[in-house]
Design a protein around this motif. Structure first.
Motif, PDB file in Angstrom:
ATOM      1  N   ARG A  50       0.810  -1.220   0.000  1.00  0.00           N
ATOM      2  CA  ARG A  50       0.000   0.000   0.000  1.00  0.00           C
ATOM      3  C   ARG A  50       0.845   1.273   0.000  1.00  0.00           C
ATOM      4  N   THR A  51       2.014   1.171  -0.627  1.00  0.00           N
ATOM      5  CA  THR A  51       2.832   2.350  -0.892  1.00  0.00           C
ATOM      6  C   THR A  51       3.202   2.329  -2.378  1.00  0.00           C
ATOM      7  N   GLU A  52       3.658   3.466  -2.892  1.00  0.00           N
ATOM      8  CA  GLU A  52       4.098   3.528  -4.286  1.00  0.00           C
ATOM      9  C   GLU A  52       5.306   2.623  -4.522  1.00  0.00           C
ATOM     10  N   ARG A  53       6.128   2.451  -3.503  1.00  0.00           N
ATOM     11  CA  ARG A  53       7.333   1.629  -3.634  1.00  0.00           C
ATOM     12  C   ARG A  53       6.995   0.193  -3.994  1.00  0.00           C
ATOM     13  N   TYR A  54       5.839  -0.284  -3.570  1.00  0.00           N
ATOM     14  CA  TYR A  54       5.451  -1.673  -3.810  1.00  0.00           C
ATOM     15  C   TYR A  54       5.453  -2.015  -5.295  1.00  0.00           C
ATOM     16  N   PHE A  55       5.181  -1.025  -6.141  1.00  0.00           N
ATOM     17  CA  PHE A  55       5.036  -1.261  -7.575  1.00  0.00           C
ATOM     18  C   PHE A  55       6.320  -1.025  -8.363  1.00  0.00           C
ATOM     19  N   GLU A  56       7.392  -0.627  -7.691  1.00  0.00           N
ATOM     20  CA  GLU A  56       8.620  -0.232  -8.385  1.00  0.00           C
ATOM     21  C   GLU A  56       9.793  -1.107  -7.968  1.00  0.00           C
ATOM     22  N   GLY A  57      10.455  -1.721  -8.948  1.00  0.00           N
ATOM     23  CA  GLY A  57      11.669  -2.473  -8.666  1.00  0.00           C
ATOM     24  C   GLY A  57      11.463  -3.702  -7.822  1.00  0.00           C
ATOM     25  N   HIS A  58      10.344  -4.386  -7.987  1.00  0.00           N
ATOM     26  CA  HIS A  58       9.999  -5.522  -7.127  1.00  0.00           C
ATOM     27  C   HIS A  58      10.804  -6.775  -7.486  1.00  0.00           C
ATOM     28  N   PRO A  59      11.001  -7.693  -6.532  1.00  0.00           N
ATOM     29  CA  PRO A  59      11.645  -8.977  -6.833  1.00  0.00           C
ATOM     30  C   PRO A  59      10.722  -9.862  -7.672  1.00  0.00           C
ATOM     31  N   PHE A  60      11.329 -10.744  -8.471  1.00  0.00           N
ATOM     32  CA  PHE A  60      10.571 -11.629  -9.349  1.00  0.00           C
ATOM     33  C   PHE A  60      11.402 -12.861  -9.667  1.00  0.00           C
ATOM     34  N   LEU A  61      10.749 -13.918 -10.130  1.00  0.00           N
ATOM     35  CA  LEU A  61      11.450 -15.107 -10.572  1.00  0.00           C
ATOM     36  C   LEU A  61      11.840 -14.968 -12.040  1.00  0.00           C
ATOM     37  N   THR A  62      12.937 -15.568 -12.408  1.00  0.00           N
ATOM     38  CA  THR A  62      13.324 -15.608 -13.820  1.00  0.00           C
ATOM     39  C   THR A  62      12.613 -16.765 -14.512  1.00  0.00           C
ATOM     40  N   GLY A  63      12.616 -16.720 -15.838  1.00  0.00           N
ATOM     41  CA  GLY A  63      12.046 -17.819 -16.597  1.00  0.00           C
ATOM     42  C   GLY A  63      12.748 -19.132 -16.317  1.00  0.00           C
ATOM     43  N   GLU A  64      14.074 -19.074 -16.126  1.00  0.00           N
ATOM     44  CA  GLU A  64      14.840 -20.288 -15.839  1.00  0.00           C
ATOM     45  C   GLU A  64      14.447 -20.877 -14.484  1.00  0.00           C
ATOM     46  N   ALA A  65      14.168 -20.013 -13.500  1.00  0.00           N
ATOM     47  CA  ALA A  65      13.725 -20.495 -12.195  1.00  0.00           C
ATOM     48  C   ALA A  65      12.381 -21.210 -12.323  1.00  0.00           C
ATOM     49  N   ALA A  66      11.480 -20.637 -13.118  1.00  0.00           N
ATOM     50  CA  ALA A  66      10.175 -21.266 -13.311  1.00  0.00           C
ATOM     51  C   ALA A  66      10.318 -22.635 -13.967  1.00  0.00           C
ATOM     52  N   GLU A  67      11.207 -22.729 -14.949  1.00  0.00           N
ATOM     53  CA  GLU A  67      11.421 -24.009 -15.610  1.00  0.00           C
ATOM     54  C   GLU A  67      12.002 -25.036 -14.643  1.00  0.00           C
ATOM     55  N   TYR A  68      12.911 -24.597 -13.788  1.00  0.00           N
ATOM     56  CA  TYR A  68      13.502 -25.502 -12.798  1.00  0.00           C
ATOM     57  C   TYR A  68      12.436 -26.030 -11.838  1.00  0.00           C
TER      58      TYR A  68
END
Length: 234
Positions: free
Chosen positions: A137-155
């Motif tokens: 519930r802050t503007e920061r939440y939408f900026e520069g967030h962590p995420f999984l890579t495609g390779e991580a998803a495949e693993y």
């Protein structure tokens, strides 16, 4: 805010419930660009007395929201027109799953396959703890967030993972319109839970994970009450 920890069952229970879902509130924004929920009375208590006894009242609420609100689960239909929808998700795919937490250090954005290689993920709910929920519930939440890579998803797919969750605004990099993580996991029938919170309250393993939505037909996403069930200390 109330404690996320609650004893499970009656007196003498050796289990504890850990709530890891956000509260849905009127006007809050889950994902920038999507409308906030509107929560109001359909039948208020004062008005209801006209239908019941003078000292008897009921409340019937009304909520209007997009399905991607609060902490929610994505079913394959979210990504694929012929995929299983929310109503079709087997309970075994979203409830009573053995859980493992993968802790990601601050400052890491792209979470690659190496973060999961030392963990047993087969048949597990793999929950990625980044701590990003501190920006909820802050503007920061939408900026520069962590995420999984495609390779991580495949693993994770190839390793037989049952479900993947994260305490971030999106499991994919929102700058990548191809959405490779959603594409890979949902294509394999693996549900995704986004916008988790308070994952520091869960142990690294040894808990059961639950993220069950209402059984709504024709939707690919829906809010959940996500929680972990862990042994309580004697």
């Amino acid at each position: 805010m109330t404690s996320p920890e609650t004893p499970a069952g009656g007196a003498g229970s050796h289990l504890k419930l850990i709530d890891v879902s956000h509260v849905i509130e009127d006007g809050m924004v889950t994902y920038k660009g999507l409308p906030a929920p509107s929560i109001c009375d359909y039948l208020g208590r004062d008005a209801s007395r006209a239908h019941y006894g003078r000292d008897t009242s009921f409340h019937i609420g009304r909520i209007e929201m997009v399905a991607n609100t609060g902490t929610y689960v994505d079913a394959p239909f979210h990504r694929y027109a012929d995929g299983v929808d929310i109503a079709g998700l087997p309970l075994a795919s979203i409830a009573n799953l053995p859980g493992v937490i993968v802790r990601i250090p601050d400052g890491v954005r792209a979470i690659d396959a190496d973060r999961f290689r030392d963990r047993d993920v087969r048949g597990k709910a793999v929950i990625v703890h980044t701590g990003w929920d501190r920006h909820w519930r802050t503007e920061r939440y939408f900026e520069g967030h962590p995420f999984l890579t495609g390779e991580a998803a495949e693993y994770l797919r190839d390793g037989g993972t049952a479900l993947v969750g994260i305490d971030s605004v999106n499991i994919d990099d929102i700058a990548d319109p191809a959405r490779p993580v959603h594409t890979t996991l949902l294509g394999a029938g693996i549900p995704i839970v986004e916008h988790l919170c308070r994952l520091d309250a869960l142990p690294d393993s040894g808990f059961a994970f639950y993220a069950a939505p209402a059984r709504v037909k024709g939707l690919g996403s829906f809010p959940v009450r996500a929680f972990g069930l862990i042994p309580a200390c004697p």
